[in-house]
Write an enzyme that holds these catalytic residues in place. Structure first.
Site, PDB file in Angstrom:
ATOM      1  N   ARG A  40       2.485   8.219   7.207  1.00 39.87           N
ATOM      2  CA  ARG A  40       3.489   7.375   6.556  1.00 39.87           C
ATOM      3  C   ARG A  40       4.886   7.608   7.118  1.00 39.87           C
ATOM      4  NH1 ARG A  40       1.111   7.723   0.355  1.00 39.87           N
ATOM      5  NH2 ARG A  40      -0.323   5.970   0.554  1.00 39.87           N
ATOM      6  N   LYS A 208     -14.164   6.401  -7.746  1.00 48.18           N
ATOM      7  CA  LYS A 208     -14.371   5.716  -9.021  1.00 48.18           C
ATOM      8  C   LYS A 208     -14.559   4.216  -8.889  1.00 48.18           C
ATOM      9  CE  LYS A 208     -11.637   9.060 -11.698  1.00 48.18           C
ATOM     10  NZ  LYS A 208     -10.479   9.217 -12.624  1.00 48.18           N
ATOM     11  N   GLY A 361      -4.520   4.634   2.074  1.00 47.19           N
ATOM     12  CA  GLY A 361      -5.043   5.721   1.249  1.00 47.19           C
ATOM     13  C   GLY A 361      -5.944   6.672   2.016  1.00 47.19           C
ATOM     14  N   GLY A 385      -3.371   1.254  -2.814  1.00 45.89           N
ATOM     15  CA  GLY A 385      -3.288   0.575  -4.103  1.00 45.89           C
ATOM     16  C   GLY A 385      -2.637  -0.784  -4.003  1.00 45.89           C
TER      17      GLY A 385
END
Length: 412
Positions: A40, A208, A361, A385
Protein backbone atom coordinates in the site's frame (compact mmCIF):
# COMPACT_ATOMS: atom_id res chain seq x y z
CA UNK A 1 -20.83 11.00 -12.19
CA UNK A 2 -17.82 13.12 -13.15
CA UNK A 3 -14.98 13.12 -10.64
CA UNK A 4 -12.19 15.73 -10.90
CA UNK A 5 -8.82 14.03 -11.26
CA UNK A 6 -5.27 14.65 -10.14
CA UNK A 7 -4.46 15.72 -13.70
CA UNK A 8 -7.15 18.40 -13.43
CA UNK A 9 -5.54 19.68 -10.26
CA UNK A 10 -2.03 19.64 -11.74
CA UNK A 11 -3.33 21.55 -14.76
CA UNK A 12 -4.63 24.24 -12.40
CA UNK A 13 -1.22 24.42 -10.73
CA UNK A 14 -0.18 23.39 -7.22
CA UNK A 15 3.22 25.01 -6.87
CA UNK A 16 3.43 26.55 -3.42
CA UNK A 17 -0.08 25.35 -2.46
CA UNK A 18 -0.91 23.06 0.43
CA UNK A 19 -2.50 19.75 -0.64
CA UNK A 20 -4.08 17.36 1.86
CA UNK A 21 -3.87 13.78 0.63
CA UNK A 22 -5.74 10.88 2.21
CA UNK A 23 -3.64 7.77 1.59
CA UNK A 24 -4.17 4.16 2.62
CA UNK A 25 -0.92 3.27 4.39
CA UNK A 26 -2.43 0.58 6.60
CA UNK A 27 0.37 -1.94 6.18
CA UNK A 28 0.94 -5.07 8.29
CA UNK A 29 3.64 -4.99 10.98
CA UNK A 30 5.37 -7.89 12.70
CA UNK A 31 5.89 -8.09 16.48
CA UNK A 32 8.96 -5.88 16.20
CA UNK A 33 7.10 -3.17 14.31
CA UNK A 34 8.70 -4.05 10.97
CA UNK A 35 6.56 -3.69 7.84
CA UNK A 36 5.97 -7.12 6.32
CA UNK A 37 4.12 -6.03 3.16
CA UNK A 38 4.74 -2.50 1.84
CA UNK A 39 2.27 -2.86 -1.05
CA UNK A 40 0.00 0.00 0.00
CA UNK A 41 2.93 2.34 0.54
CA UNK A 42 4.23 1.57 -2.94
CA UNK A 43 0.76 2.14 -4.40
CA UNK A 44 0.59 5.61 -2.82
CA UNK A 45 3.83 6.84 -4.39
CA UNK A 46 2.62 7.92 -7.89
CA UNK A 47 0.18 10.55 -6.61
CA UNK A 48 2.54 11.85 -3.94
CA UNK A 49 5.46 11.96 -6.36
CA UNK A 50 3.43 13.91 -8.91
CA UNK A 51 2.45 16.49 -6.30
CA UNK A 52 5.98 16.81 -4.95
CA UNK A 53 7.41 17.21 -8.44
CA UNK A 54 4.84 19.95 -9.11
CA UNK A 55 5.97 21.89 -6.06
CA UNK A 56 3.05 21.24 -3.73
CA UNK A 57 3.29 21.38 0.04
CA UNK A 58 1.91 17.94 0.82
CA UNK A 59 0.15 16.94 4.05
CA UNK A 60 -0.73 13.24 4.25
CA UNK A 61 -3.44 11.72 6.46
CA UNK A 62 -3.51 7.95 6.97
CA UNK A 63 -4.33 5.32 9.55
CA UNK A 64 -2.65 2.17 10.85
CA UNK A 65 -4.57 -0.61 12.53
CA UNK A 66 -7.46 -0.07 14.91
CA UNK A 67 -6.31 1.78 18.03
CA UNK A 68 -8.93 1.27 20.73
CA UNK A 69 -8.16 3.96 23.29
CA UNK A 70 -6.75 6.93 21.47
CA UNK A 71 -3.04 6.91 20.72
CA UNK A 72 -1.09 3.66 20.81
CA UNK A 73 2.72 3.79 20.38
CA UNK A 74 2.67 0.40 18.67
CA UNK A 75 0.48 1.85 15.93
CA UNK A 76 2.52 4.99 15.30
CA UNK A 77 3.13 5.81 11.63
CA UNK A 78 6.86 6.22 12.30
CA UNK A 79 7.91 3.10 10.35
CA UNK A 80 5.55 4.10 7.55
CA UNK A 81 7.10 7.57 7.32
CA UNK A 82 10.55 6.02 7.00
CA UNK A 83 9.44 3.52 4.35
CA UNK A 84 7.53 6.16 2.38
CA UNK A 85 10.55 8.46 2.45
CA UNK A 86 12.72 5.65 1.12
CA UNK A 87 10.41 5.11 -1.83
CA UNK A 88 10.10 8.82 -2.60
CA UNK A 89 13.79 9.43 -2.16
CA UNK A 90 13.20 12.32 0.24
CA UNK A 91 12.61 12.97 3.92
CA UNK A 92 9.02 12.58 5.10
CA UNK A 93 8.31 14.49 8.28
CA UNK A 94 6.10 12.81 10.88
CA UNK A 95 3.96 15.04 13.08
CA UNK A 96 3.79 14.14 16.75
CA UNK A 97 0.02 14.53 16.67
CA UNK A 98 -2.93 14.49 14.27
CA UNK A 99 -4.16 18.10 14.15
CA UNK A 100 -2.43 19.46 17.25
CA UNK A 101 0.26 22.10 17.75
CA UNK A 102 3.06 20.05 16.19
CA UNK A 103 1.02 19.22 13.08
CA UNK A 104 0.02 22.86 12.73
CA UNK A 105 3.57 24.16 13.11
CA UNK A 106 5.00 21.63 10.68
CA UNK A 107 2.27 22.28 8.10
CA UNK A 108 2.92 26.02 8.28
CA UNK A 109 6.65 25.44 7.83
CA UNK A 110 6.41 23.32 4.68
CA UNK A 111 8.16 24.57 1.57
CA UNK A 112 7.60 23.53 -2.05
CA UNK A 113 8.07 19.78 -2.50
CA UNK A 114 7.96 18.97 1.24
CA UNK A 115 5.87 16.13 2.67
CA UNK A 116 4.37 15.96 6.14
CA UNK A 117 2.72 12.77 7.40
CA UNK A 118 0.25 13.35 10.22
CA UNK A 119 0.30 10.82 13.05
CA UNK A 120 -2.21 7.96 12.84
CA UNK A 121 -5.52 9.69 12.05
CA UNK A 122 -7.40 7.14 14.17
CA UNK A 123 -5.56 8.37 17.26
CA UNK A 124 -8.24 11.07 17.11
CA UNK A 125 -11.49 9.26 17.89
CA UNK A 126 -13.52 11.75 15.87
CA UNK A 127 -12.17 10.16 12.67
CA UNK A 128 -14.52 7.18 12.90
CA UNK A 129 -17.27 8.78 15.00
CA UNK A 130 -20.88 8.06 14.07
CA UNK A 131 -21.69 11.64 15.06
CA UNK A 132 -21.66 13.89 11.98
CA UNK A 133 -20.75 16.93 14.05
CA UNK A 134 -17.73 15.26 15.66
CA UNK A 135 -16.39 14.06 12.32
CA UNK A 136 -16.94 17.46 10.72
CA UNK A 137 -15.07 19.16 13.58
CA UNK A 138 -12.01 17.02 12.88
CA UNK A 139 -12.40 17.57 9.14
CA UNK A 140 -12.42 21.33 9.77
CA UNK A 141 -9.14 21.05 11.67
CA UNK A 142 -7.64 19.05 8.80
CA UNK A 143 -8.80 21.68 6.33
CA UNK A 144 -7.22 24.41 8.45
CA UNK A 145 -3.84 22.69 8.11
CA UNK A 146 -3.89 23.46 4.39
CA UNK A 147 -5.63 26.86 4.50
CA UNK A 148 -6.19 29.30 2.94
CA UNK A 149 -5.83 27.90 -0.60
CA UNK A 150 -5.66 24.20 0.19
CA UNK A 151 -7.22 21.32 -1.71
CA UNK A 152 -7.98 17.67 -0.94
CA UNK A 153 -6.85 14.64 -2.92
CA UNK A 154 -8.48 11.28 -2.13
CA UNK A 155 -6.02 8.47 -2.83
CA UNK A 156 -6.84 5.88 -0.17
CA UNK A 157 -9.09 3.45 -2.01
CA UNK A 158 -9.02 0.99 0.88
CA UNK A 159 -11.10 3.39 2.99
CA UNK A 160 -13.50 4.98 0.47
CA UNK A 161 -16.30 2.72 1.68
CA UNK A 162 -16.09 4.38 5.10
CA UNK A 163 -17.86 7.62 6.03
CA UNK A 164 -14.95 9.00 8.03
CA UNK A 165 -13.65 12.50 8.67
CA UNK A 166 -10.51 12.28 6.54
CA UNK A 167 -12.27 10.34 3.78
CA UNK A 168 -15.70 11.91 3.43
CA UNK A 169 -16.22 15.03 5.56
CA UNK A 170 -13.07 16.86 4.53
CA UNK A 171 -14.13 16.57 0.87
CA UNK A 172 -17.24 18.61 1.72
CA UNK A 173 -15.01 21.45 2.95
CA UNK A 174 -12.22 21.59 0.37
CA UNK A 175 -11.97 21.47 -3.41
CA UNK A 176 -11.52 17.74 -4.03
CA UNK A 177 -9.89 15.44 -6.57
CA UNK A 178 -9.35 11.71 -7.07
CA UNK A 179 -5.73 10.66 -6.87
CA UNK A 180 -4.13 8.33 -9.40
CA UNK A 181 -4.76 5.22 -7.31
CA UNK A 182 -8.44 5.93 -6.64
CA UNK A 183 -9.09 6.92 -10.27
CA UNK A 184 -7.51 3.68 -11.52
CA UNK A 185 -9.49 1.57 -9.04
CA UNK A 186 -12.77 3.17 -10.16
CA UNK A 187 -11.91 2.61 -13.81
CA UNK A 188 -11.15 -1.08 -13.22
CA UNK A 189 -14.29 -1.72 -11.17
CA UNK A 190 -16.43 0.04 -13.75
CA UNK A 191 -14.99 -2.30 -16.37
CA UNK A 192 -15.81 -5.29 -14.16
CA UNK A 193 -19.41 -4.19 -13.77
CA UNK A 194 -20.27 -2.65 -17.14
CA UNK A 195 -18.27 -4.33 -19.89
CA UNK A 196 -17.59 -7.83 -18.64
CA UNK A 197 -16.41 -10.35 -21.21
CA UNK A 198 -17.56 -13.92 -20.68
CA UNK A 199 -16.93 -16.46 -19.35
CA UNK A 200 -16.79 -14.44 -16.13
CA UNK A 201 -15.30 -16.31 -13.17
CA UNK A 202 -15.25 -15.11 -9.57
CA UNK A 203 -12.94 -16.65 -6.96
CA UNK A 204 -13.86 -16.11 -3.32
CA UNK A 205 -11.89 -17.31 -0.32
CA UNK A 206 -11.07 -16.14 3.16
CA UNK A 207 -12.48 -17.12 6.50
CA UNK A 208 -16.13 -16.12 6.67
CA UNK A 209 -19.16 -16.54 4.44
CA UNK A 210 -20.74 -13.58 6.23
CA UNK A 211 -18.01 -11.29 4.86
CA UNK A 212 -18.72 -12.37 1.29
CA UNK A 213 -22.48 -13.00 1.37
CA UNK A 214 -23.36 -9.69 -0.29
CA UNK A 215 -20.97 -10.15 -3.19
CA UNK A 216 -22.02 -13.78 -3.71
CA UNK A 217 -25.66 -12.75 -4.01
CA UNK A 218 -24.81 -9.78 -6.24
CA UNK A 219 -22.59 -11.74 -8.63
CA UNK A 220 -24.38 -15.09 -8.71
CA UNK A 221 -26.68 -13.78 -11.45
CA UNK A 222 -23.85 -12.09 -13.36
CA UNK A 223 -20.94 -14.54 -13.21
CA UNK A 224 -20.73 -17.84 -15.05
CA UNK A 225 -19.03 -19.47 -12.07
CA UNK A 226 -18.13 -18.60 -8.49
CA UNK A 227 -15.31 -20.66 -7.01
CA UNK A 228 -15.50 -21.04 -3.22
CA UNK A 229 -12.37 -21.82 -1.22
CA UNK A 230 -10.69 -20.82 2.02
CA UNK A 231 -12.24 -21.26 5.44
CA UNK A 232 -15.64 -20.21 4.12
CA UNK A 233 -15.94 -23.37 2.00
CA UNK A 234 -16.47 -25.47 5.13
CA UNK A 235 -19.70 -23.70 5.98
CA UNK A 236 -20.94 -24.53 2.48
CA UNK A 237 -19.85 -28.16 2.92
CA UNK A 238 -21.65 -28.31 6.27
CA UNK A 239 -24.76 -26.92 4.58
CA UNK A 240 -24.71 -29.98 2.32
CA UNK A 241 -24.77 -32.21 5.38
CA UNK A 242 -21.07 -33.15 5.35
CA UNK A 243 -18.90 -33.31 8.44
CA UNK A 244 -16.19 -30.65 8.47
CA UNK A 245 -14.35 -31.94 11.54
CA UNK A 246 -12.76 -29.12 13.54
CA UNK A 247 -12.53 -26.80 10.52
CA UNK A 248 -13.58 -23.18 10.69
CA UNK A 249 -17.38 -23.08 10.63
CA UNK A 250 -20.03 -20.36 10.80
CA UNK A 251 -22.82 -22.59 12.00
CA UNK A 252 -25.38 -19.79 11.94
CA UNK A 253 -24.72 -19.33 8.21
CA UNK A 254 -25.42 -22.92 7.12
CA UNK A 255 -29.05 -22.16 6.32
CA UNK A 256 -28.02 -19.23 4.14
CA UNK A 257 -25.43 -21.37 2.37
CA UNK A 258 -28.03 -24.07 1.74
CA UNK A 259 -30.30 -21.48 0.15
CA UNK A 260 -27.47 -20.21 -2.04
CA UNK A 261 -26.59 -23.73 -3.14
CA UNK A 262 -30.21 -24.43 -4.02
CA UNK A 263 -30.61 -21.18 -5.93
CA UNK A 264 -27.27 -21.12 -7.75
CA UNK A 265 -26.27 -24.75 -8.10
CA UNK A 266 -25.12 -24.13 -11.67
CA UNK A 267 -22.81 -21.27 -10.62
CA UNK A 268 -21.23 -22.12 -7.26
CA UNK A 269 -18.18 -24.40 -7.38
CA UNK A 270 -16.94 -26.07 -4.20
CA UNK A 271 -13.75 -28.06 -3.48
CA UNK A 272 -13.81 -31.78 -4.16
CA UNK A 273 -10.93 -32.46 -1.78
CA UNK A 274 -9.12 -30.62 1.01
CA UNK A 275 -5.89 -30.75 2.99
CA UNK A 276 -6.57 -31.59 6.63
CA UNK A 277 -4.40 -31.79 9.72
CA UNK A 278 -4.61 -32.12 13.50
CA UNK A 279 -3.85 -28.56 14.55
CA UNK A 280 -3.48 -25.03 13.24
CA UNK A 281 0.29 -24.95 12.96
CA UNK A 282 2.83 -24.60 10.17
CA UNK A 283 4.55 -27.86 11.12
CA UNK A 284 1.35 -29.92 11.39
CA UNK A 285 1.58 -32.45 8.52
CA UNK A 286 -1.20 -32.38 5.90
CA UNK A 287 -3.19 -35.24 4.42
CA UNK A 288 -5.60 -35.14 1.50
CA UNK A 289 -9.20 -36.25 1.98
CA UNK A 290 -12.39 -35.97 -0.03
CA UNK A 291 -14.38 -32.83 0.78
CA UNK A 292 -17.31 -34.99 1.88
CA UNK A 293 -15.19 -37.21 4.13
CA UNK A 294 -13.33 -34.93 6.57
CA UNK A 295 -12.50 -36.88 9.77
CA UNK A 296 -14.18 -35.53 12.88
CA UNK A 297 -10.90 -34.80 14.67
CA UNK A 298 -9.13 -32.97 11.81
CA UNK A 299 -9.35 -29.46 10.35
CA UNK A 300 -9.10 -28.29 6.76
CA UNK A 301 -6.43 -25.67 5.99
CA UNK A 302 -6.35 -25.67 2.17
CA UNK A 303 -8.08 -27.01 -0.89
CA UNK A 304 -6.66 -30.27 -2.24
CA UNK A 305 -4.90 -31.16 -5.51
CA UNK A 306 -8.10 -32.36 -7.18
CA UNK A 307 -9.78 -29.05 -6.38
CA UNK A 308 -6.80 -27.11 -7.69
CA UNK A 309 -7.00 -29.00 -10.98
CA UNK A 310 -10.76 -28.53 -11.21
CA UNK A 311 -10.60 -24.82 -10.49
CA UNK A 312 -7.57 -24.31 -12.75
CA UNK A 313 -9.39 -25.82 -15.72
CA UNK A 314 -12.32 -23.50 -15.16
CA UNK A 315 -10.28 -20.35 -14.50
CA UNK A 316 -7.71 -20.72 -17.25
CA UNK A 317 -10.45 -20.47 -19.87
CA UNK A 318 -12.18 -17.41 -18.39
CA UNK A 319 -12.21 -14.04 -20.14
CA UNK A 320 -12.82 -12.06 -16.93
CA UNK A 321 -11.69 -13.06 -13.42
CA UNK A 322 -12.23 -11.37 -10.07
CA UNK A 323 -10.39 -12.91 -7.11
CA UNK A 324 -10.85 -12.01 -3.46
CA UNK A 325 -9.58 -14.24 -0.66
CA UNK A 326 -6.94 -16.99 -0.39
CA UNK A 327 -7.80 -20.66 -0.82
CA UNK A 328 -6.05 -21.73 2.35
CA UNK A 329 -3.59 -20.73 5.06
CA UNK A 330 -1.01 -19.56 2.55
CA UNK A 331 1.23 -18.25 5.36
CA UNK A 332 2.05 -21.92 6.11
CA UNK A 333 4.13 -23.35 3.21
CA UNK A 334 2.42 -26.75 3.47
CA UNK A 335 -0.96 -25.11 2.91
CA UNK A 336 -0.11 -22.56 0.21
CA UNK A 337 -0.56 -24.79 -2.86
CA UNK A 338 -4.25 -23.99 -3.29
CA UNK A 339 -3.76 -20.24 -3.35
CA UNK A 340 -0.72 -20.57 -5.63
CA UNK A 341 -2.57 -22.93 -7.98
CA UNK A 342 -5.52 -20.59 -8.34
CA UNK A 343 -3.18 -17.62 -8.88
CA UNK A 344 -1.30 -19.49 -11.60
CA UNK A 345 -4.55 -20.43 -13.34
CA UNK A 346 -5.62 -16.78 -13.34
CA UNK A 347 -2.23 -15.82 -14.73
CA UNK A 348 -2.72 -18.37 -17.52
CA UNK A 349 -6.07 -16.80 -18.37
CA UNK A 350 -4.50 -13.33 -18.29
CA UNK A 351 -1.84 -14.50 -20.71
CA UNK A 352 -4.62 -15.52 -23.08
CA UNK A 353 -6.07 -12.03 -22.96
CA UNK A 354 -8.42 -12.25 -19.97
CA UNK A 355 -9.05 -9.22 -17.75
CA UNK A 356 -8.02 -10.25 -14.22
CA UNK A 357 -8.50 -8.32 -10.99
CA UNK A 358 -7.09 -9.31 -7.61
CA UNK A 359 -9.43 -7.75 -5.09
CA UNK A 360 -6.97 -6.48 -2.51
CA UNK A 361 -6.71 -7.58 1.11
CA UNK A 362 -5.28 -11.02 1.79
CA UNK A 363 -5.34 -11.93 -1.91
CA UNK A 364 -2.91 -9.15 -2.77
CA UNK A 365 -0.81 -10.02 0.28
CA UNK A 366 -0.72 -13.65 -0.84
CA UNK A 367 0.48 -12.70 -4.33
CA UNK A 368 3.41 -10.82 -2.83
CA UNK A 369 4.13 -13.38 -0.08
CA UNK A 370 4.28 -16.22 -2.60
CA UNK A 371 6.67 -14.30 -4.82
CA UNK A 372 4.26 -14.05 -7.74
CA UNK A 373 4.82 -11.14 -10.08
CA UNK A 374 2.15 -8.48 -9.59
CA UNK A 375 2.43 -7.65 -13.27
CA UNK A 376 1.03 -11.07 -14.11
CA UNK A 377 -2.49 -9.78 -13.41
CA UNK A 378 -4.39 -7.00 -15.13
CA UNK A 379 -4.91 -5.18 -11.84
CA UNK A 380 -4.25 -5.68 -8.13
CA UNK A 381 -6.56 -3.59 -5.97
CA UNK A 382 -5.48 -2.00 -2.71
CA UNK A 383 -8.95 -2.20 -1.14
CA UNK A 384 -10.55 -5.57 -0.51
CA UNK A 385 -13.61 -4.32 1.37
CA UNK A 386 -14.12 -1.35 -0.92
CA UNK A 387 -13.90 -3.56 -4.02
CA UNK A 388 -16.46 -5.99 -2.65
CA UNK A 389 -18.92 -3.25 -1.69
CA UNK A 390 -18.60 -1.65 -5.12
CA UNK A 391 -19.35 -4.97 -6.80
CA UNK A 392 -22.31 -5.45 -4.48
CA UNK A 393 -23.71 -2.22 -5.89
CA UNK A 394 -23.34 -0.23 -2.68
CA UNK A 395 -22.64 3.49 -2.66
CA UNK A 396 -19.09 4.22 -1.46
CA UNK A 397 -19.24 7.49 0.55
CA UNK A 398 -15.65 8.45 -0.24
CA UNK A 399 -16.32 8.13 -3.99
CA UNK A 400 -19.80 9.65 -3.99
CA UNK A 401 -18.58 12.83 -2.29
CA UNK A 402 -15.90 13.36 -4.96
CA UNK A 403 -18.62 13.65 -7.57
CA UNK A 404 -20.33 16.51 -5.77
CA UNK A 405 -20.02 20.16 -6.73
CA UNK A 406 -16.85 21.74 -5.40
CA UNK A 407 -17.22 23.72 -2.14
CA UNK A 408 -17.32 27.48 -2.51
CA UNK A 409 -15.99 30.06 -0.11
CA UNK A 410 -13.82 29.27 2.90
CA UNK A 411 -10.66 27.45 1.85
CA UNK A 412 -11.58 27.34 -1.81
Amino acid sequence: MTIPSLNDLLAEGVSGRHVLVRCDLNVPLDEDGVITDPGRITASVPTLQALVDAGAKVVVAAHLGRPKDGSDPKLSLAPVAAALGGRLGRHVQLAADVVGTDAQARAEGLTEGDILLLENIRFDRREISKDDGERRALAQRLAELVSPAGVFVSDGFGVVHRKQASVYDVATLLPHYAGTLVANEIRVLQQLTSSTQRPYAVVLGGAKVSDKLGVIEALATKADSIVIGGGMCFTFLAAQGFSVGTSLLEEEMTGTCRRLLDSYADVLRLPVDVLVTEKFAADSPPQTVAANAIPSDLMGLDIGPGSIQRFATLLSNAKTVFWNGPMGVFEFPAYAAGTRGVAEAIITATGKGAFSVVGGGDSAAAVRALGISEGSFSHISTGGGASLEYLEGKTLPGIEVLGREQPTGGDS
